[in-house]
Design a protein around this motif. Sequence first.
Motif, short mmCIF file in Angstrom:
data_model
loop_
_atom_site.label_atom_id
_atom_site.label_comp_id
_atom_site.label_asym_id
_atom_site.label_seq_id
_atom_site.Cartn_x
_atom_site.Cartn_y
_atom_site.Cartn_z
N HIS A 1 6.34 1.48 -2.16
CA HIS A 1 4.94 1.33 -1.72
C HIS A 1 4.09 2.56 -2.02
N LEU A 2 4.76 3.73 -2.05
CA LEU A 2 4.02 4.96 -2.36
C LEU A 2 3.43 4.91 -3.77
N LEU B 1 1.49 2.82 -4.89
CA LEU B 1 0.06 2.50 -4.80
C LEU B 1 -0.79 3.76 -4.66
N GLN B 2 -0.27 4.70 -3.86
CA GLN B 2 -1.05 5.94 -3.69
C GLN B 2 -0.87 6.88 -4.88
N TRP C 1 0.65 9.18 2.56
CA TRP C 1 1.73 8.50 3.31
C TRP C 1 3.02 9.32 3.34
#
Lengths: 234, 852
Positions: free
Chosen positions: B99-100, B102-103, B735
């Motif tokens: 998911h990281l 995305l950042q 995050w």
Amino acid sequence: MPNYAMVIDLHRCTGCGACVIGCKIENNTPEGIFWAHFVHETVGHFPDVRYTYVPTLCNHCVNAPCVEVCPVNPKAMYKADNGLTLHSTERCIGCRLCEKACPYGVISYNEEEPHRFWRDDTALISGGTATPKEVAERVGGTVLPYYNRDREATYKGIRPKNVVEKCTMCDHRIARGVDTYCNTVCPSKARFFGDLDDSDSEVSKLLRSHSSFRLKEETGTEPRVYYIRKYNPS
Amino acid sequence: MSLQEILGSKIKRRTFLKIAGATGALAMVSAGCGQKRAEEEPPPAPQYSLEEGTWLPTGCEGCTSWCAKEVLVKDGRAVKIRPNALSKVHGDSGCPREHLGLQQVYDPDRIKVPMKRTNPKKGRYEDPGFVPISWDEAMGIFADKLIELQKNAEPHKFMVMRGRYTQNNQVLYDRFPKIMGSPNNISHSSICAEAEKFGPYYTEGYWNYRDYDLDNTKMVVLWGVDPISSNRQVSYYLKAWGDLLERAYVVTIDPRLSASASKSHAWLPVKPGEDGALALAMAHVILTEGLWSREFAGDFKDGKNRFVAGKTVKEEDFEETYTFGLVKWWNLEVKDRTPQWAAEKTGISAEKIINVAKRLGELGTHAIVWQGGGPNMQVRGGYSSMAIQALNGLVGSVDNVGGSIRGASVPSGNVPAPDDFMNELAKDGVRKQKIDQRGYKEFPALNAGRSGGGVVTNRVADAILAEDPYDIKVAFGYWNNFNFSCPEASRWDEAMAKIPFFVHAVTHASEMSIFADIVLPSTHHMFEQWGYMSQKGNTYTHAWLNQPVIDPVWDCKDPETEMVWLLAQKLAERGFTNLKDFCDAVKDPESGASAANEKEFALFCTKVRTRPMWDPAEYKAGDKFSGWEDFKTKGVWNSGEYPFKKLWGNFGTATKQFEFYSETLKNALTAHAEKHKTTVDDILATCKYQARGEKAFIPHYEEPYIWGNESEYPLVMVDHKSRFNREGRSANAPWYYDLKDADPGDEKWDDVARINPRDAALLGVRNGDRIRLVSPVGSLVCTAKLWEGTPPGTVGKTFGQGHWAYGRVAAKDFKKREARGGNNNDVLPADYERLSGSTAFYAVTRVRVEKA
């Protein structure tokens, strides 16, 4: 109406934090605000020492102190028919009584306009790198470049300044028959959502086959988040 | 809020555990879930849709798990990431790191356009004065510099450096430097884990990471590895762990309470550097107790066990089956390595060593001894790597059901060989000594048995500074940041400042980019480009496509293919057509056409490389596809089922057997010694090893080689990876810091050194103090964390923070070059496990703690 609950199997949980990041993606929560989170504890003395991790979220209590104290009429923090504890951004006056009343610390308040990071319009290397605001605008996000529009179905996509916000048990997803996102992204398959009044539901089965506990049972809040088994196998 | 607080004052810990362990009655009463609820019509679903858009397949290189993924794309925007469930390696299980991404892809501090340096002075505190330029200008300048090397007949003074990569790197990393006439393609591999491959190679002939048959195992010994947090196949292990713990006994050997240790049945906190002692004592117990695998290793001819502590055994009394040199190993080493001897070295009691070893022997062929980099990426770690892998040989779990196994080969095609495109200058240039000094007397780097066969990544900085074997004039690096990721990182600052012309192709302006003359904005591998990657896990091997699921956010290009094509045009304009000729020789397998632009070139290279997977006419093994479109749509290929025991009697060693006495290593060391006209003993001494004579060829004990004396530097540094690192490239993602305390012992938005409270009391250090860790080579500043998961005598610290560039979050002040947190590599000395070429990250230095 269903009687929704979540069961978290601590034996299967690996403490990885995927539920926490997944929740932030699904619900566009600002930095430092967590609807899904965890507590951890290290007990004992070397070498007899254990690290324990417990995922947390709004317990959607049957006797929800946050709802009880909400002074607005009709209440901004309210119990839905399906047992979920939900919140209306429109009715919320930002008094923060619910936040103080919650024994679990899972209600957060937006003291400032959320996502200050992504509203910034300065570049580190002029002309060579972007600005946060520029990225979000370029890709068509709303404040966040990875903004999730699904959230808007039942709640403000990003909650404004001066109101509280909290886990809705992904009410927008479960209404469509889709699992909560924290459960969906859990790589360890440690989280289960379902209807306690349905004896065939996974949550009912798990609670029949395992002993369980809930957080701060002595407060009488009757949480709807149950934990089974132990994090540490030793 | 602490766990104690949230659990409630009335529910003390013991109660909590008791409740959790009680019978189901309690839950049934409180949950009221015993009744089947009356049938009701479900309320109508509301009229909106979820997850609109398209899930498009690609893959993740956020760690070396290399998982197949899908990205939810709506109106050209990436919104979510999930595992590609078609993978037989991880199925529908993802991880927190995915998911990281995305950042990362939407990181505001990504480079938007090519930039050139306007300040010729290079240094950490020099502002490069980067200004935007066009791709045309950037590639023109780069081409000029390469042409200059050609004109001066010194093409070998060009160097390509690789960090993370896709399997399309064959174009940039292999063909490109060769066609230009340089031997210098320098990978990051030896700061990754080469020493971990040393033991498996010199016992069973496998220079690679292993896979493990978790579904069928009964015992797992995790040795300096943290599978539910970092390193390989994390996604699969996250899913498999709960079931594994019910089926198998899991032990973690690690000088820190890791994430996996907290999810194991037992934790053996071995003293740093003493892994070899522990492994040898376990071997001693298995042999003296008669618990070795008769099927795999053979037996005494009369069936009577003569392995008695301290006593030699006649070789002719024992008949081996699939192994070689067991009795030699016993006589030379193992007979004296009693658990009592090891207890003093390791800090683990003899009783615990015996218990674990006996269990391992009893569960035998269905037991896994699983080493990561921890026990071997040490100055004297090569033989520990062998000793640990030898345990799998003793119990017969090598290549066996429930044991330590291998991956399948991935059917791959190749772009045209470089030979036809190399001029005489190039043919001469590629024969020159590589810049990393591999194969020098003090750097055997015996990858797959060859002297100088492997890379010595971190040595390059010293080689550049010493101009030994020569100076480097032009360098190209991509997806690497050696100025941050290599121990004694400051040497890289000096080295990169010395290189006259450096091009860096990266997503972010990193520490290394600060020394660049040209910075080229790279695509993000997961979202914006073509490529493919393969990995093993869960007894399968998969290969998946990196695909451009969104348009590049900025004017970014893929270094491995697109940049090469663009550069080739510029070189051709200047009269050097060889690279363009090569690019034109890469044909689309379907149309036969050459690429008309860089994007087509990237696509054609990918199709060529993956053709045996998707083209039915070239089918070799595993999943079948009807063609390119089918493969592209599914995104992942899987191997067939693992063929157990096929290697028995046919290991890739000199004797074809599993070697406890390594004839394979003997050949390699002898050849290296002969090359340098000296003895194997001299080579070992040069490489900081203590053993002499026959011990050079067997797993044996070596005292740890740790920098700094105990009186001046009382604590041993225990470095390890964060579960959110994405190989050090996620440090600018907010995050990362929001979740930092999910690394056991760490804190949110802080970078802590974990010290045992007993040591802290002696040192006068309190929780939250700002402290400086000082080693013989450098220092770093961070926050003190008193934590019982850190053994006394050590200080634990997660690698990942301490960036002084990389972005507004990673650096405390990017413009002033102020770091957020401290980089472990500022205290780790540049030292090596020299036989493999691996950098030593573990048990390599002591530190002292000062108030900052």
